[in-house]
Write a protein that holds these residues in place. Sequence first.
Motif, short mmCIF file in Angstrom:
data_model
loop_
_atom_site.label_atom_id
_atom_site.label_comp_id
_atom_site.label_asym_id
_atom_site.label_seq_id
_atom_site.Cartn_x
_atom_site.Cartn_y
_atom_site.Cartn_z
N GLU A 121 38.37 48.60 26.70
CA GLU A 121 39.50 47.66 26.69
C GLU A 121 39.77 47.06 28.07
O GLU A 121 40.50 46.07 28.19
N CYS A 157 32.07 49.02 19.94
CA CYS A 157 32.14 49.81 21.18
C CYS A 157 30.82 49.74 21.96
O CYS A 157 30.24 50.77 22.34
N ARG A 193 40.78 57.11 22.10
CA ARG A 193 41.30 58.33 22.73
C ARG A 193 42.74 58.57 22.30
O ARG A 193 43.11 59.70 21.97
N TYR A 222 35.76 52.98 33.37
CA TYR A 222 36.40 51.90 32.62
C TYR A 222 36.35 52.20 31.13
O TYR A 222 35.29 52.55 30.59
N ASP A 223 37.49 52.05 30.46
CA ASP A 223 37.48 51.97 29.00
C ASP A 223 36.99 50.59 28.59
O ASP A 223 37.12 49.62 29.35
N ASN A 271 39.67 55.64 32.03
CA ASN A 271 39.75 56.95 31.36
C ASN A 271 40.09 58.04 32.40
O ASN A 271 40.17 57.73 33.61
N THR A 301 33.84 54.51 27.07
CA THR A 301 34.96 55.17 26.41
C THR A 301 35.91 54.10 25.89
O THR A 301 35.85 52.93 26.30
N SER A 302 36.80 54.49 24.99
CA SER A 302 37.77 53.56 24.40
C SER A 302 39.16 54.18 24.47
O SER A 302 39.39 55.28 23.97
N ARG A 303 40.08 53.48 25.10
CA ARG A 303 41.48 53.96 25.19
C ARG A 303 42.09 54.08 23.80
O ARG A 303 42.77 55.06 23.49
#
Lengths: 149, 149
Positions: B10, B114, B144, B7-8, B2, B139-141
Amino acid sequence: MNPQNGYDIEDMAAGMSAEIAKTITEADIVLFAGVSSDVNAIHMDDEYARTTMFGGRIAHGMLTASLLSSVLGNRLPGPGVVYMSQSLRFRAPVRPGDTVHARVTIKEVNVGKCRVVLDTVCTVGDKVVIDGEAVVMPTSREKREAASK
Amino acid sequence: MNPQNGYDIEDMAAGMSAEIAKTITEADIVLFAGVSSDVNAIHMDDEYARTTMFGGRIAHGMLTASLLSSVLGNRLPGPGVVYMSQSLRFRAPVRPGDTVHARVTIKEVNVGKCRVVLDTVCTVGDKVVIDGEAVVMPTSREKREAASK
Protein backbone atom coordinates in the motif's frame (compact mmCIF):
# COMPACT_ATOMS: atom_id res chain seq x y z
CA MET A 1 35.53 -29.79 -27.28
CA ASN A 2 37.60 -26.62 -26.98
CA PRO A 3 41.14 -26.53 -25.51
CA GLN A 4 39.69 -25.87 -22.00
CA ASN A 5 37.51 -29.03 -22.20
CA GLY A 6 34.33 -27.03 -22.76
CA TYR A 7 31.81 -28.06 -25.40
CA ASP A 8 31.93 -26.30 -28.76
CA ILE A 9 28.50 -25.49 -30.18
CA GLU A 10 29.18 -28.12 -32.89
CA ASP A 11 29.26 -30.79 -30.11
CA MET A 12 25.89 -29.82 -28.66
CA ALA A 13 22.36 -31.11 -29.35
CA ALA A 14 18.90 -30.75 -27.81
CA GLY A 15 18.39 -33.13 -24.89
CA MET A 16 21.99 -33.11 -23.61
CA SER A 17 22.04 -32.49 -19.88
CA ALA A 18 24.42 -31.94 -16.94
CA GLU A 19 24.08 -31.54 -13.19
CA ILE A 20 25.93 -30.48 -10.08
CA ALA A 21 24.83 -30.89 -6.49
CA LYS A 22 25.81 -28.90 -3.42
CA THR A 23 24.70 -28.85 0.19
CA ILE A 24 23.81 -25.31 1.23
CA THR A 25 25.53 -24.81 4.59
CA GLU A 26 25.43 -22.10 7.24
CA ALA A 27 28.83 -20.99 5.94
CA ASP A 28 27.45 -20.51 2.42
CA ILE A 29 24.66 -18.27 3.72
CA VAL A 30 27.01 -16.14 5.84
CA LEU A 31 29.54 -15.77 3.02
CA PHE A 32 26.83 -15.01 0.45
CA ALA A 33 25.44 -12.31 2.75
CA GLY A 34 28.86 -10.66 2.79
CA VAL A 35 29.46 -10.94 -0.94
CA SER A 36 25.97 -9.76 -1.97
CA SER A 37 25.47 -7.33 0.92
CA ASP A 38 22.06 -9.00 1.38
CA VAL A 39 21.67 -9.25 5.16
CA ASN A 40 17.88 -9.51 5.17
CA ALA A 41 16.62 -10.97 8.47
CA ILE A 42 14.97 -13.89 6.66
CA HIS A 43 18.50 -15.19 5.97
CA MET A 44 20.26 -14.04 9.15
CA ASP A 45 17.84 -13.98 12.12
CA ASP A 46 16.25 -17.27 13.07
CA GLU A 47 14.03 -15.73 15.77
CA TYR A 48 12.48 -13.40 13.19
CA ALA A 49 12.43 -16.01 10.43
CA ARG A 50 10.42 -18.40 12.62
CA THR A 51 7.61 -15.82 12.73
CA THR A 52 7.30 -15.72 8.91
CA MET A 53 5.52 -17.96 6.39
CA PHE A 54 8.82 -19.83 5.95
CA GLY A 55 9.02 -20.94 9.60
CA GLY A 56 12.79 -20.43 9.76
CA ARG A 57 15.80 -19.00 7.97
CA ILE A 58 16.12 -19.65 4.24
CA ALA A 59 19.05 -19.36 1.83
CA HIS A 60 19.23 -16.40 -0.53
CA GLY A 61 17.44 -17.31 -3.79
CA MET A 62 20.41 -16.01 -5.77
CA LEU A 63 22.74 -18.32 -3.82
CA THR A 64 20.77 -21.31 -5.11
CA ALA A 65 20.62 -19.74 -8.58
CA SER A 66 24.40 -19.39 -8.59
CA LEU A 67 24.65 -23.19 -8.86
CA LEU A 68 23.06 -22.89 -12.32
CA SER A 69 25.85 -20.55 -13.35
CA SER A 70 28.29 -23.12 -12.01
CA VAL A 71 26.94 -26.06 -14.02
CA LEU A 72 26.82 -23.91 -17.20
CA GLY A 73 30.36 -22.62 -16.69
CA ASN A 74 31.97 -25.85 -15.55
CA ARG A 75 30.01 -28.77 -17.11
CA LEU A 76 27.73 -27.89 -20.05
CA PRO A 77 28.84 -26.04 -22.12
CA GLY A 78 31.72 -25.56 -19.64
CA PRO A 79 34.83 -23.39 -19.99
CA GLY A 80 34.80 -20.79 -22.73
CA VAL A 81 31.03 -20.22 -22.58
CA VAL A 82 29.63 -16.68 -22.33
CA TYR A 83 26.46 -16.20 -20.27
CA MET A 84 23.90 -14.11 -22.20
CA SER A 85 20.74 -14.28 -20.08
CA GLN A 86 18.97 -16.18 -17.34
CA SER A 87 15.37 -16.22 -16.13
CA LEU A 88 14.59 -17.48 -12.64
CA ARG A 89 11.31 -18.36 -10.93
CA PHE A 90 11.71 -18.87 -7.19
CA ARG A 91 9.29 -21.69 -6.47
CA ALA A 92 10.12 -22.90 -2.94
CA PRO A 93 12.58 -22.05 -0.15
CA VAL A 94 15.97 -23.70 0.40
CA ARG A 95 17.02 -24.17 4.02
CA PRO A 96 20.46 -24.58 5.61
CA GLY A 97 21.43 -28.26 5.22
CA ASP A 98 19.39 -28.82 2.03
CA THR A 99 21.25 -30.38 -0.89
CA VAL A 100 20.44 -28.59 -4.15
CA HIS A 101 20.73 -30.35 -7.51
CA ALA A 102 21.20 -27.86 -10.34
CA ARG A 103 20.47 -29.36 -13.77
CA VAL A 104 20.65 -27.81 -17.23
CA THR A 105 19.17 -29.44 -20.35
CA ILE A 106 19.68 -28.18 -23.89
CA LYS A 107 16.42 -27.07 -25.59
CA GLU A 108 17.70 -25.39 -28.75
CA VAL A 109 21.02 -25.10 -30.58
CA ASN A 110 21.35 -22.27 -33.12
CA VAL A 111 24.74 -22.73 -34.78
CA GLY A 112 24.21 -19.75 -37.12
CA LYS A 113 23.72 -17.30 -34.27
CA CYS A 114 26.06 -19.27 -31.95
CA ARG A 115 23.40 -19.42 -29.22
CA VAL A 116 22.18 -22.32 -27.08
CA VAL A 117 18.99 -22.23 -24.97
CA LEU A 118 18.84 -24.46 -21.90
CA ASP A 119 16.17 -25.37 -19.36
CA THR A 120 17.62 -24.69 -15.91
CA VAL A 121 16.16 -26.30 -12.81
CA CYS A 122 17.21 -26.52 -9.16
CA THR A 123 15.64 -29.23 -7.01
CA VAL A 124 15.79 -30.31 -3.36
CA GLY A 125 14.65 -33.92 -3.18
CA ASP A 126 11.59 -34.10 -5.45
CA LYS A 127 10.75 -30.40 -5.09
CA VAL A 128 11.57 -27.80 -7.75
CA VAL A 129 12.94 -24.76 -5.91
CA ILE A 130 13.95 -22.70 -8.98
CA ASP A 131 13.17 -23.08 -12.65
CA GLY A 132 13.89 -20.94 -15.68
CA GLU A 133 15.87 -20.70 -18.87
CA ALA A 134 19.41 -19.72 -19.82
CA VAL A 135 20.82 -18.47 -23.12
CA VAL A 136 24.56 -18.92 -23.63
CA MET A 137 27.14 -18.37 -26.38
CA PRO A 138 29.44 -21.43 -26.49
CA THR A 139 32.77 -21.55 -28.27
CA SER A 140 32.72 -22.68 -31.92
CA ARG A 141 35.20 -25.10 -33.46
CA GLU A 142 34.42 -23.72 -36.88
CA LYS A 143 35.17 -20.13 -35.84
CA ARG A 144 38.31 -21.19 -33.98
CA GLU A 145 39.63 -23.09 -36.99
CA ALA A 146 38.77 -20.19 -39.32
CA ALA A 147 40.61 -17.76 -37.02
CA SER A 148 43.75 -19.93 -36.90
CA LYS A 149 44.07 -20.17 -40.70
CA MET B 1 5.80 0.30 6.38
CA ASN B 2 5.75 -3.10 8.09
CA PRO B 3 7.25 -3.77 11.56
CA GLN B 4 10.65 -4.65 9.95
CA ASN B 5 10.79 -1.26 8.14
CA GLY B 6 9.96 -2.81 4.79
CA TYR B 7 7.44 -1.21 2.45
CA ASP B 8 3.92 -2.58 2.45
CA ILE B 9 2.37 -2.82 -1.02
CA GLU B 10 0.00 0.00 0.00
CA ASP B 11 3.06 2.31 0.32
CA MET B 12 4.35 1.56 -3.18
CA ALA B 13 3.80 3.32 -6.51
CA ALA B 14 5.25 3.20 -10.02
CA GLY B 15 8.40 5.28 -10.32
CA MET B 16 9.72 4.70 -6.78
CA SER B 17 13.37 3.66 -6.90
CA ALA B 18 16.22 2.51 -4.66
CA GLU B 19 19.91 1.73 -5.12
CA ILE B 20 22.89 0.11 -3.46
CA ALA B 21 26.49 0.25 -4.61
CA LYS B 22 29.31 -2.18 -3.91
CA THR B 23 32.89 -2.49 -5.10
CA ILE B 24 33.53 -6.01 -6.41
CA THR B 25 36.81 -7.07 -4.83
CA GLU B 26 39.13 -10.04 -5.30
CA ALA B 27 37.75 -11.38 -2.01
CA ASP B 28 34.19 -11.29 -3.36
CA ILE B 29 35.19 -13.33 -6.41
CA VAL B 30 37.08 -15.94 -4.37
CA LEU B 31 34.25 -16.29 -1.83
CA PHE B 32 31.60 -16.43 -4.55
CA ALA B 33 33.56 -19.20 -6.28
CA GLY B 34 33.43 -21.22 -3.07
CA VAL B 35 29.77 -20.57 -2.36
CA SER B 36 28.59 -21.22 -5.93
CA SER B 37 31.16 -23.91 -6.78
CA ASP B 38 31.77 -21.93 -9.99
CA VAL B 39 35.55 -22.05 -10.43
CA ASN B 40 35.55 -21.35 -14.16
CA ALA B 41 38.98 -20.14 -15.31
CA ILE B 42 37.50 -16.87 -16.60
CA HIS B 43 37.01 -15.92 -12.92
CA MET B 44 40.06 -17.62 -11.38
CA ASP B 45 42.95 -17.72 -13.86
CA ASP B 46 44.28 -14.40 -15.09
CA GLU B 47 46.75 -15.97 -17.52
CA TYR B 48 43.91 -17.81 -19.28
CA ALA B 49 41.46 -14.90 -18.98
CA ARG B 50 43.90 -12.57 -20.75
CA THR B 51 43.69 -14.81 -23.84
CA THR B 52 39.88 -14.44 -24.06
CA MET B 53 37.61 -11.74 -25.52
CA PHE B 54 37.43 -10.22 -22.02
CA GLY B 55 41.18 -9.57 -21.79
CA GLY B 56 41.34 -10.51 -18.10
CA ARG B 57 39.42 -12.06 -15.22
CA ILE B 58 35.77 -11.05 -14.75
CA ALA B 59 33.39 -11.40 -11.83
CA HIS B 60 30.69 -14.08 -11.91
CA GLY B 61 27.55 -12.60 -13.51
CA MET B 62 25.46 -14.01 -10.67
CA LEU B 63 27.68 -12.22 -8.16
CA THR B 64 26.73 -8.91 -9.73
CA ALA B 65 23.09 -10.04 -9.98
CA SER B 66 23.08 -10.81 -6.25
CA LEU B 67 23.25 -7.06 -5.58
CA LEU B 68 19.76 -6.79 -7.12
CA SER B 69 18.49 -9.30 -4.58
CA SER B 70 20.15 -7.19 -1.89
CA VAL B 71 18.48 -3.92 -2.88
CA LEU B 72 15.08 -5.66 -3.16
CA GLY B 73 15.45 -7.39 0.21
CA ASN B 74 16.99 -4.53 2.13
CA ARG B 75 15.75 -1.23 0.56
CA LEU B 76 12.72 -1.51 -1.74
CA PRO B 77 10.46 -3.23 -0.80
CA GLY B 78 12.89 -4.32 1.95
CA PRO B 79 12.32 -6.77 4.81
CA GLY B 80 9.30 -9.02 4.55
CA VAL B 81 9.34 -9.18 0.73
CA VAL B 82 9.17 -12.54 -1.06
CA TYR B 83 11.13 -12.89 -4.32
CA MET B 84 8.95 -14.43 -7.05
CA SER B 85 11.04 -14.14 -10.21
CA GLN B 86 13.97 -12.37 -11.83
CA SER B 87 15.14 -12.07 -15.43
CA LEU B 88 18.75 -11.13 -16.14
CA ARG B 89 20.53 -10.07 -19.32
CA PHE B 90 24.30 -10.03 -18.95
CA ARG B 91 25.32 -7.05 -21.08
CA ALA B 92 28.95 -6.36 -20.18
CA PRO B 93 31.67 -7.77 -17.91
CA VAL B 94 32.44 -6.60 -14.35
CA ARG B 95 36.10 -6.65 -13.35
CA PRO B 96 37.76 -6.83 -9.92
CA GLY B 97 37.78 -3.28 -8.54
CA ASP B 98 34.66 -2.12 -10.43
CA THR B 99 31.96 -0.46 -8.33
CA VAL B 100 28.52 -1.77 -9.26
CA HIS B 101 25.38 0.31 -8.70
CA ALA B 102 22.29 -1.90 -8.44
CA ARG B 103 19.05 0.05 -8.92
CA VAL B 104 15.43 -1.10 -8.84
CA THR B 105 12.51 1.02 -10.06
CA ILE B 106 8.85 0.12 -9.63
CA LYS B 107 7.01 -0.43 -12.94
CA GLU B 108 3.68 -1.85 -11.80
CA VAL B 109 1.87 -2.31 -8.49
CA ASN B 110 -0.97 -4.86 -8.42
CA VAL B 111 -2.56 -4.62 -4.96
CA GLY B 112 -5.23 -7.22 -5.76
CA LYS B 113 -2.67 -9.91 -6.61
CA CYS B 114 -0.12 -8.49 -4.12
CA ARG B 115 2.59 -8.33 -6.78
CA VAL B 116 5.04 -5.58 -7.73
CA VAL B 117 7.09 -5.55 -10.96
CA LEU B 118 10.41 -3.67 -10.92
CA ASP B 119 12.99 -2.75 -13.52
CA THR B 120 16.36 -3.98 -12.25
CA VAL B 121 19.62 -2.57 -13.58
CA CYS B 122 23.27 -2.88 -12.59
CA THR B 123 25.70 -0.28 -13.90
CA VAL B 124 29.45 0.36 -13.71
CA GLY B 125 30.02 4.03 -14.45
CA ASP B 126 27.76 4.81 -17.41
CA LYS B 127 27.69 1.23 -18.66
CA VAL B 128 24.76 -1.14 -18.09
CA VAL B 129 26.25 -4.50 -17.11
CA ILE B 130 22.98 -6.32 -16.26
CA ASP B 131 19.38 -5.42 -16.92
CA GLY B 132 16.12 -7.28 -16.37
CA GLU B 133 12.93 -7.39 -14.37
CA ALA B 134 11.92 -8.65 -10.93
CA VAL B 135 8.52 -9.68 -9.59
CA VAL B 136 8.10 -9.60 -5.81
CA MET B 137 5.33 -10.12 -3.26
CA PRO B 138 5.59 -7.36 -0.62
CA THR B 139 3.85 -7.40 2.74
CA SER B 140 0.36 -5.88 2.89
CA ARG B 141 -0.87 -3.59 5.67
CA GLU B 142 -4.44 -4.48 4.81
CA LYS B 143 -3.81 -8.22 5.13
CA ARG B 144 -1.82 -7.73 8.34
CA GLU B 145 -4.57 -5.68 9.93
CA ALA B 146 -7.22 -8.16 8.80
CA ALA B 147 -5.23 -11.03 10.30
CA SER B 148 -4.81 -9.26 13.64
CA LYS B 149 -8.56 -8.63 14.11
